[in-house]
Motif scaffolding. Structure first.
Motif, PDB file in Angstrom:
ATOM      1  N   LEU A   1      25.573  56.337  11.903  1.00 37.64           N
ATOM      2  CA  LEU A   1      24.300  55.421  12.098  1.00 37.64           C
ATOM      3  C   LEU A   1      23.060  56.258  11.703  1.00 37.64           C
ATOM      4  O   LEU A   1      23.243  57.496  11.768  1.00 37.64           O
ATOM      5  CB  LEU A   1      24.228  54.900  13.467  1.00 37.64           C
TER       6      LEU A   1
ATOM      7  N   LEU B   1      32.142  51.840  15.387  1.00 36.97           N
ATOM      8  CA  LEU B   1      30.961  50.750  15.126  1.00 36.97           C
ATOM      9  C   LEU B   1      31.544  49.607  15.257  1.00 36.97           C
ATOM     10  O   LEU B   1      32.501  49.358  14.571  1.00 36.97           O
ATOM     11  CB  LEU B   1      30.072  51.167  14.204  1.00 36.97           C
TER      12      LEU B   1
ATOM     13  N   SER C   1      28.140  44.615  13.452  1.00 35.19           N
ATOM     14  CA  SER C   1      27.364  43.499  14.025  1.00 35.19           C
ATOM     15  C   SER C   1      26.351  42.964  12.767  1.00 35.19           C
ATOM     16  O   SER C   1      25.864  41.820  12.884  1.00 35.19           O
ATOM     17  CB  SER C   1      26.433  43.796  15.220  1.00 35.19           C
ATOM     18  N   THR C   2      25.913  43.828  11.795  1.00 36.66           N
ATOM     19  CA  THR C   2      24.983  43.534  10.964  1.00 36.66           C
ATOM     20  C   THR C   2      25.513  42.253  10.124  1.00 36.66           C
ATOM     21  O   THR C   2      24.740  41.563   9.415  1.00 36.66           O
ATOM     22  CB  THR C   2      24.765  44.622   9.972  1.00 36.66           C
TER      23      THR C   2
ATOM     24  N   ASP D   1      22.832  41.215  13.144  1.00 35.15           N
ATOM     25  CA  ASP D   1      22.019  42.202  13.869  1.00 35.15           C
ATOM     26  C   ASP D   1      21.310  43.035  13.054  1.00 35.15           C
ATOM     27  O   ASP D   1      21.738  43.167  11.792  1.00 35.15           O
ATOM     28  CB  ASP D   1      23.249  43.017  14.565  1.00 35.15           C
TER      29      ASP D   1
ATOM     30  N   ASP E   1      24.597  48.465  12.977  1.00 32.80           N
ATOM     31  CA  ASP E   1      25.814  48.269  13.750  1.00 32.80           C
ATOM     32  C   ASP E   1      25.665  49.102  15.094  1.00 32.80           C
ATOM     33  O   ASP E   1      24.905  49.982  15.105  1.00 32.80           O
ATOM     34  CB  ASP E   1      26.860  49.032  12.622  1.00 32.80           C
ATOM     35  N   ARG E   2      26.822  48.782  16.055  1.00 31.91           N
ATOM     36  CA  ARG E   2      26.478  49.199  17.153  1.00 31.91           C
ATOM     37  C   ARG E   2      27.791  49.766  17.547  1.00 31.91           C
ATOM     38  O   ARG E   2      28.945  49.634  17.507  1.00 31.91           O
ATOM     39  CB  ARG E   2      26.456  47.882  18.296  1.00 31.91           C
ATOM     40  N   PRO E   3      27.668  51.197  18.388  1.00 27.72           N
ATOM     41  CA  PRO E   3      28.805  51.859  18.885  1.00 27.72           C
ATOM     42  C   PRO E   3      29.334  51.494  20.033  1.00 27.72           C
ATOM     43  O   PRO E   3      28.961  50.724  21.001  1.00 27.72           O
ATOM     44  CB  PRO E   3      28.096  53.087  19.259  1.00 27.72           C
TER      45      PRO E   3
ATOM     46  N   THR F   1      31.155  52.418  25.568  1.00 29.38           N
ATOM     47  CA  THR F   1      29.669  51.901  26.109  1.00 29.38           C
ATOM     48  C   THR F   1      29.654  50.722  26.802  1.00 29.38           C
ATOM     49  O   THR F   1      30.390  49.951  26.854  1.00 29.38           O
ATOM     50  CB  THR F   1      28.912  51.497  24.467  1.00 29.38           C
TER      51      THR F   1
ATOM     52  N   PHE G   1      27.967  48.044  25.988  1.00 30.54           N
ATOM     53  CA  PHE G   1      28.378  46.953  25.058  1.00 30.54           C
ATOM     54  C   PHE G   1      29.859  46.687  24.680  1.00 30.54           C
ATOM     55  O   PHE G   1      30.366  45.495  24.815  1.00 30.54           O
ATOM     56  CB  PHE G   1      27.821  47.261  23.610  1.00 30.54           C
TER      57      PHE G   1
ATOM     58  N   TYR H   1      19.005  43.024  23.488  1.00 31.49           N
ATOM     59  CA  TYR H   1      20.449  43.040  23.377  1.00 31.49           C
ATOM     60  C   TYR H   1      20.901  41.861  22.847  1.00 31.49           C
ATOM     61  O   TYR H   1      22.340  41.872  22.576  1.00 31.49           O
ATOM     62  CB  TYR H   1      20.836  43.349  24.769  1.00 31.49           C
TER      63      TYR H   1
ATOM     64  N   ARG I   1      23.037  41.628  19.244  1.00 31.83           N
ATOM     65  CA  ARG I   1      24.375  42.181  19.019  1.00 31.83           C
ATOM     66  C   ARG I   1      25.437  41.405  19.750  1.00 31.83           C
ATOM     67  O   ARG I   1      26.402  41.272  19.473  1.00 31.83           O
ATOM     68  CB  ARG I   1      24.196  43.756  19.524  1.00 31.83           C
TER      69      ARG I   1
END
Length: 606
Positions: free
Chosen positions: A308, A326, A329-330, A334, A337-339, A348, A350, A379, A382
Motif C-alpha cells: 500500500l 489486501l 476494495s478499490t 473504495d 485496498d484494505r489490509p 484486522t 475489518f 469505514y 470498504r
RNA sequence: GCGCUCGUAGCUCAGCUGGAUAGAGCAUCGGACUUCGAAUCCGAGGGUCGGGAGUUCGAAUCUCUCCGAGCGCGCCA
C-alpha cells in the motif's frame, strides 16, 4: 403474511388509479414509476396532487398541461374523485368525494393497532445491526442514541412489512478486551487483598470492574494469580466480557431494547462459544470462519498480496512498507485496498467484520442496515465494498451514521470529568429523565444531525418539549372519553364496547374544516409509514405525531370560542359520537406511532 | 492533501428523495381561562435556504466549484 396483506390505503389506491389512467393515455411504454400522488401543501389545491403529466410529458411528446387534460379526462369518472383541476405547470389537483375522509377514519377504527401496517416489505428479510459497542465498559449516551435509533428503525421496518432481525455485534476479540481482562485481573488481585495503588496508564480505571474482581476471587481463590498470563487471560476475559455484556443488556432493556441476536466477534475466530445472550437462534459456526471467508474471496480474485502507499497524514514513524494481504476494495468503489492481516498475523477488525457480514448473507439477508457512530464514517466504503464482493452485488448495505450527542443541563454543557472511565452513563441519564423522554428526544432529530440533549428540557411539561406535547395529546383524548362517559353514561362504560359504538358513528357529521384536516392527517399515516421505512428514517414518525397532536390541540381549543365545535355536545349524542370517533382515530394513531418509537402513550398526565 | 457528514428565521430543527407562495418550536410583540384539562390555543414580525455557476417546465433538494464546521485517513475497535 399469514394474516393477509394489509388493506391498501387511500394514497396507494389513488396512485394506482392515476397510473392506470396515465397508462391508458400513453400506452405501456410510459414509465409510471415516477408518478407521485401527494397531499398539496396548499389546501386550496385540493386533497391530492399528482405530477404525472409533468413527469411524462417529454415521453408523450405533449405539453404538460395538454397531457394533464387527457389524464384528467380518464380520471373524471373515478368513484373517489369529485373534482379535477389542472394548475400551475401541469399539476393535476384532485378534490375527493366528501365521504372518503369519513371512510378513512372508519378504517382507523376498524383496523385499530393494525392501521398503518404496510405491505411494502413484503416479508423480505432485513437485518438491522446497532450499538455494537465494545464490552469494555458501560454504555454512554452516544451508544444510547444508536441503540434507540436502530431499535425504532427495526420496529418501523417490521410495521412496514419486513421480516426484521435486530442484531448486536459484540466486539470481544480485539486488543481492547485483553486490556479489559488485565484491568479486571488487577481488581481481582485487589480483591485478594493486594495493594494495587494507582491504575496504570493504559488500563481501564473505572470502578465497574471491582465487582468482577471480587467474583473472580470468590470463584477461583488465588489460583489465577499463580498462573502465567496466557493461562489466566482467557478465563478473566470471558468473565469480564460476560459481566459487561450483562450490564449492557440491562442498560438496553431499560430503554426497552432487546436484540434478537448477540453475535460474538470472537466466535468467528475461535468457533462457537457458549453464548448466554442469544435470545433466539445460536448459529453454528465452524472454527475460524474468517480464514475461510478470506480464502473464498481470494478464489474470487478479491484478495491479493501487495503493498500500500503510505498514509497521507498522521505520523509515518511506525510506517513500514511491507507486502500484506489486501482486499481489492478499490474494485468496488473504495479509495485504497484494505489490509486483512496485521503484521503479527492476526486479523484486522475489518477482516472479522467481513466474515460477520458474510454470516448475515449466509443467513439469508439481502438487505443490511448498520447503525454506526459518526466517527466510523470513513469505514463505510470498504464495508459496502465487502458486502458487494461477497454477495456478487446482490445484497444491499445501508449504513446509518448517528451523530454525537451533546449533553446539556438547562443549556449548559454537562461537565465530564477528565479522568478516564468516569463519564455520564446511559443508565444515569435514563434513571434521571426516563425511557420515554430519552427515546423521543433522540428520535426527534435526523440521525445524521448533532443532537443537543438537555436533561432539564426533556422533563419539562410544556409545548417546548415534544414528547410531553405528543403524550399530552394522547392523554387529552382519553380525558375526553372520561368526560363523555361521565356526561353520557349511555355511551359505553368500557373501552371495547365504546369502540364498537364509535365504529357505528355517523362520521358524515364531521364537516368542520379542522375536523376534516385531522381526518386527512390520519389518512396520511400509512403513506408516512411507508416513506419513513423506505428512507430508513424513523424521525419522520416523531414529527408526524407532533403535527397530529398539534392539530388535535388546536381543534380542542377552537371549541372554546365556538362551543358548537366542542367534542362533546350536551344534547346531541349523534354529533358527539361522531366526534368521539374522531378522537378515537387520533388516539389510535398516536398510540401506534408512539409504540413504534418505544415511547409510552399514557391515558393521563400526572 | 484526500474522503465522509453537514451548513435553512436571532436560537434549536423539519422540509414527504425534483414540485406550486420554504415550514414548526423557542425567543420577541399582541390576544384567549365562569370552559370537555390554559400542561393548551389564536395572531404578528422575522429568510440572498453558506456564496457562485450549471442541469430543466421547476432546485433548499441533483452536478461542479469555492467558503465554513465536525469526523476519519495501514498493523485501533
Amino acid at each position: 403474511m399469514t394474516a393477509g396483506s394489509p388493506p391498501s390505503h387511500l394514497f396507494a389506491t389513488m396512485l394506482a388509479r392515476v397510473q392506470t389512467a396515465a397508462g391508458a393515455v400513453l400506452g405501456s411504454a410510459a414509465d409510471l414509476a415516477r408518478i407521485v400522488v401527494e397531499p398539496p401543501r396548499d389546501p386550496a389545491h385540493g386533497d391530492m396532487a399528482t405530477n404525472a403529466a409533468m413527469v411524462l410529458a417529454k415521453d408523450a411528446g405533449l405539453k404538460p398541461r395538454d397531457l394533464a387534460d387527457k389524464i384528467a379526462e380518464a380520471l373524471r369518472a373515478d368513484s373517489l374523485v369529485e373534482k379535477i383541476d389542472i394548475a400551475g405547470p401541469g399539476f393535476i389537483n384532485l378534490t375527493l368525494k366528501a365521504h372518503v375522509w369519513g371512510d378513512a377514519l372508519r378504517a382507523v377504527l376498524e383496523q385499530g393497532k393494525q392501521y398503518g401496517r404496510g405491505a411494502i416489505g413484503a416479508g423480505a428479510k432485513i437485518n438491522v445491526e446497532y450499538v455494537s459497542a465494545n464490552p469494555t465498559g458501560p454504555l454512554h449516551v452516544g451508544h444510547g442514541r444508536g441503540a434507540v435509533f436502530g431499535d425504532a428503525l427495526a420496529s418501523l421496518l417490521a410495521f412496514a412489512g419486513y421480516d426484521v432481525a435486530r442484531e448486536y455485534y459484540i466486539n470481544d476479540a480485539g486488543a481492547q478486551v485483553d486490556v479489559l481482562a488485565r484491568s479486571a485481573f488487577l481488581r481481582y488481585r485487589e480483591a485478594l487483598g493486594e495493594a494495587i495503588g494507582e491504575i496504570p496508564e493504559g488500563l481501564y480505571p473505572g470502578d465497574y470492574l471491582k465487582e468482577c474482581g471480587e467474583e473472580l476471587a470468590k470463584d477461583y481463590g488465588d489460583s489465577l494469580a499463580k498462573m502465567p498470563e496466557d493461562e489466566w487471560l482467557p478465563i478473566v476475559r470471558l468473565r469480564a466480557t460476560d459481566m459487561m455484556m450483562a450490564e449492557i443488556r440491562n442498560d438496553l432493556a431499560s430503554l426497552r431494547i432487546v436484540p434478537n441476536v448477540f453475535f460474538s466477534e470472537r466466535s468467528l475466530i475461535e468457533g462457537e462459544l457458549p453464548d448466554p445472550f442469544a435470545t433466539e437462534e445460536a448459529p453454528v459456526r465452524p472454527k475460524d470462519v474468517v480464514e475461510t471467508t478470506i480464502a473464498q474471496m481470494r478464489e474470487l480474485g478479491h484478495v491479493y498480496e501487495g503493498r500500500l502507499p503510505p498514509p497521507k497524514s498522521g505520523n509515518l514513524e511506525d510506517w513500514e512498507d511491507r507486502e500484506q494481504t489486501l482486499f481489492r476494495s478499490t474494485a468496488f468503489g473504495d479509495d485504497v485496498d484494505r489490509p486483512l492481516l496485521k503484521s503479527d498475523g492476526s486479523y484486522t477488525y475489518f477482516a472479522t467484520d467481513i466474515a460477520y457480514h458474510k454470516s448475515k448473507l449466509d443467513r439469508g439477508f439481502l438487505s443490511l442496515i448498520d447503525v454506526w457512530g459518526a466517527d466510523h464514517g470513513g469505514y463505510i466504503k470498504r464495508m459496502k465494498a465487502a458486502v458487494s464482493a461477497l454477495s456478487g452485488g446482490k445484497a444491499d448495505l445501508d449504513v446509518k451514521l448517528v451523530q454525537l450527542v451533546r449533553l446539556l443541563r438547562a443549556g449548559e454543557p454537562v461537565k465530564m470529568s477528565k479522568r478516564a472511565g468516569d463519564y455520564v452513563t446511559l443508565r444515569e441519564v435514563v434513571a434521571e429523565v426516563g425511557r420515554s423522554a430519552v427515546r423521543f428526544d433522540m428520535l426527534y432529530r435526523k440521525n445524521d444531525a448533532v443532537l443537543d440533549f438537555d436533561l432539564a428540557k426533556v422533563i419539562e411539561q410544556s409545548r417546548e418539549n415534544p414528547v410531553f406535547y405528543v403524550q399530552y395529546g394522547h392523554a387529552r383524548g382519553h380525558s375526553i372519553f372520561r368526560m363523555a362517559q361521565a356526561e353520557m353514561p349511555a355511551l359505553a362504560s368500557e373501552p371495547a364496547a365504546r369502540l364498537e359504538a364509535l365504529k357505528m358513528a355517523n362520521v358524515g357529521l364531521l364537516t368542520d374544516e379542522g375536523e376534516l384536516s385531522i381526518m386527512r392527517k390520519l389518512a396520511l399515516y400509512p403513506r408516512l409509514i411507508e416513506a419513513a421505512a423506505v428512507a430508513h428514517e424513523p424521525h419522520r414518525v416523531a414529527f408526524y405525531l407532533y403535527e397530529l397532536a398539534s392539530e388535535f390541540h388546536g381543534q380542542w381549543s377552537r371549541g372554546k370560542d365556538s362551543p358548537h365545535l366542542r367534542f362533546i355536545i350536551q344534547n346531541d349524542p349523534e354529533t358527539t359520537v361522531a366526534r368521539l370517533a374522531l378522537v378515537q382515530g387520533i388516539v389510535t394513531v398516536l398510540a401506534s406511532g408512539l409504540a413504534l418509537l418505544g415511547v409510552d402513550a399514557p391515558e393521563e398526565m400526572r
